[in-house]
Design an enzyme around this catalytic site. Structure first.
Site, mmCIF file in Angstrom:
data_model
loop_
_atom_site.group_PDB
_atom_site.id
_atom_site.type_symbol
_atom_site.label_atom_id
_atom_site.label_comp_id
_atom_site.label_asym_id
_atom_site.label_seq_id
_atom_site.Cartn_x
_atom_site.Cartn_y
_atom_site.Cartn_z
ATOM 1 N N HIS A 56 0.846 -1.204 0.000
ATOM 2 C CA HIS A 56 0.000 0.000 0.000
ATOM 3 C C HIS A 56 0.874 1.244 0.000
ATOM 4 C CE1 HIS A 56 -4.054 1.858 1.006
ATOM 5 N NE2 HIS A 56 -3.222 2.878 1.103
ATOM 6 N N HIS A 58 1.256 5.420 -2.022
ATOM 7 C CA HIS A 58 0.674 6.485 -2.849
ATOM 8 C C HIS A 58 1.836 7.207 -3.529
ATOM 9 C CE1 HIS A 58 -3.608 6.411 -1.562
ATOM 10 N NE2 HIS A 58 -3.094 5.865 -0.481
ATOM 11 N N GLN A 151 -9.510 9.279 -5.670
ATOM 12 C CA GLN A 151 -9.153 10.157 -4.557
ATOM 13 C C GLN A 151 -10.268 11.155 -4.231
ATOM 14 O OE1 GLN A 151 -5.840 10.541 -2.564
ATOM 15 N NE2 GLN A 151 -7.653 11.259 -1.480
ATOM 16 N N HIS A 209 -9.962 1.687 -0.076
ATOM 17 C CA HIS A 209 -9.762 2.437 1.164
ATOM 18 C C HIS A 209 -11.088 2.370 1.920
ATOM 19 C CE1 HIS A 209 -6.173 3.922 -0.754
ATOM 20 N NE2 HIS A 209 -5.911 4.773 0.217
ATOM 21 N N GLU A 212 -11.698 4.274 6.788
ATOM 22 C CA GLU A 212 -10.474 4.877 7.323
ATOM 23 C C GLU A 212 -10.852 6.074 8.190
ATOM 24 O OE1 GLU A 212 -6.220 6.846 5.925
ATOM 25 O OE2 GLU A 212 -7.755 6.414 4.426
ATOM 26 N N ASP A 308 1.975 3.124 2.970
ATOM 27 C CA ASP A 308 0.981 4.159 2.705
ATOM 28 C C ASP A 308 1.647 5.443 2.212
ATOM 29 O OD1 ASP A 308 -1.475 5.374 2.456
ATOM 30 O OD2 ASP A 308 -1.953 5.378 4.586
#
Length: 427
Positions: A56, A58, A151, A209, A212, A308
């Site tokens: 995971h 980004h 996103q 996701h 969260e 992440d």
């Protein structure tokens, strides 16, 4: 490609072996191997493992901390706002440069299989195009899976459905969702329905996701488990974060975990960002901002660790080290029990490889010769020390080497080295 003989390897099962690699394949693994035609590397009893899998990331936002501004309150929502500002006019060249730099960090730390989420709702398509190009450009040092990640959400953003599907058509391997950030619950469930529809239509893996947040009523993961079972996608679906589960009542959590196991879903916890971003509204006492790792593992659920965010609007630190993630999780998820340390190591190796559906993984005769030599003599010490990757070997070729720091203490006339390792005379 020739031969490489790696001698005096300590494997995870505690055995000591020599490993002969020929033409990029594990040819022979035995107590003692002699081959005069092979290049020899003696790893002197250090721990040898399959490569780490950082499941995971980004990479589209990596290394952007402070640009265009710093996240002053450190919250998830503020990070989202800053990313919205940054991506306006963002160039493909900047995204690619930063992503490749972090991939190289990951490789130097022993990672070879990576999964990155990429902003598929960016209307320019720049970040999707950039990461798909990066995937091809780094193939000699790492395998990269790209997640079409909304996103700005699928239904909250204009034209979200079209943009996500277009990203999949361009070549994304995985489809993602963001149900808890949609306008309302019905949009959240539609978000997930669309994700699963895309997975069936294009044969993609799923990585959402999910929940969260710290809201004990945020329960989209329950719907994910249902869709996975009904659609027969067992083993192909991942819920990332799932931090709200920490706050569910125990009766509901017990039922949910049973369904997650039945669905053969994968769970990714992200210790760096989760520990910083979650439960900020608690005041004191403050709950721990992670999912129920110990209960999930005890139930037989496949749990993984991801990095992440690496120096971006959501998390200003990080260096792409799965071992550092395991070290952090051991502490704040209270996973320091004797049997739990190997489980932590699984979360950055075999568990994550399973999540990514990687075939041909592991140190086994006939498999592709991918492996890492760590500056440690046990899994425990690898995590405790956040050990350096002395050698990273991909398809039989050494692609990264690390020379550990040399530390010397002088007491009077005597000088000796410090390596922080437990010695036999300490016992």
């Amino acid at each position: 490609m020739g031969k490489l003989l790696v001698k005096n390897c300590l494997l995870r099962d505690g055995s000591k072996k020599d490993i002969l690699i020929e033409d990029g394949i594990f040819k022979h693994i035995s107590d003692t191997i002699i081959d005069v035609d092979a290049k020899i590397v003696d790893v002197e009893g250090n721990l040898v493992t399959p490569p780490f899998c950082d499941v995971h990331l980004h990479l589209d936002a990596a290394l952007s901390v402070g640009k265009p501004r710093y996240n002053m309150d450190g919250t998830l929502i503020e990070g989202i706002k800053i990313w919205g500002e940054r991506k306006k006019g963002l160039s493909k060249e900047i995204v690619k440069k930063n992503a490749i730099d972090v991939i190289e960090w990951e490789v130097a730390n022993g990672s070879m299989f990576l999964r990155t989420h990429v902003d598929a709702t960016d209307i320019t398509g720049v970040v999707v195009d950039a990461l798909l190009e990066v995937k091809d450009e780094v193939k000699d040092i790492a395998d990269l899976q790209v997640v079409a990640f909304p996103q700005d959400c699928i239904y909250t953003s204009p034209d979200g459905e079209r943009l996500v599907e277009e990203a999949i058509r361009k070549g994304c391997d995985v489809v993602g969702g963001l149900p808890y950030m949609e306008f309302c619950p019905i949009d959240g469930y539609n978000d997930l329905k669309f994700v699963f529809d895309m997975a069936e239509k294009y044969g993609c893996l799923v990585d959402v996701h999910c929940d969260e947040n710290t809201d004990d009523q945020s329960r989209y993961i329950e719907y994910m488990a249902r869709e996975t079972i009904v659609r027969g996608l067992e083993g192909r679906v991942t819920a990332s974060h799932a931090t709200a589960m920490h706050n569910y009542n125990n009766d509901f959590a017990g039922k949910l975990i049973g369904n997650i196991k039945r669905a053969e879903m994968n769970i990714v916890t992200n210790p760096f960002a989760n520990s910083c971003l979650q439960n900020r509204t608690d005041g004191y006492p403050r709950r721990r901002g992670h999912t129920r790792v110990d209960e999930l593992v005890a139930a037989g659920v496949n749990v993984c660790i991801g990095s992440d965010d690496i120096m971006d609007p959501w998390y200003p630190m990080g260096k792409g080290s799965p071992l550092a993630g395991a070290n952090l999780l051991a502490n704040y998820a209270q996973l320091s029990g004797y049997s739990q340390v190997p489980q932590l190591f699984d979360m950055i190796t075999v568990n994550s490889a399973k999540t990514m559906c990687i075939e041909d993984y592991g140190i086994k005769e006939g498999n592709t010769a991918n492996m890492v030599v760590l500056d440690a003599n046990s899994e425990f010490d690898a995590i405790r020390l956040i050990a350096e990757a002395l050698f990273v070997i991909r398809k039989g070729q050494i692609i990264s080497r690390t020379v550990p720091a040399v530390r010397e203490i002088t007491i009077g006339e005597e000088r000796h080295k410090i390596d922080f390792k437990l010695k036999e005379d300490n016992l």
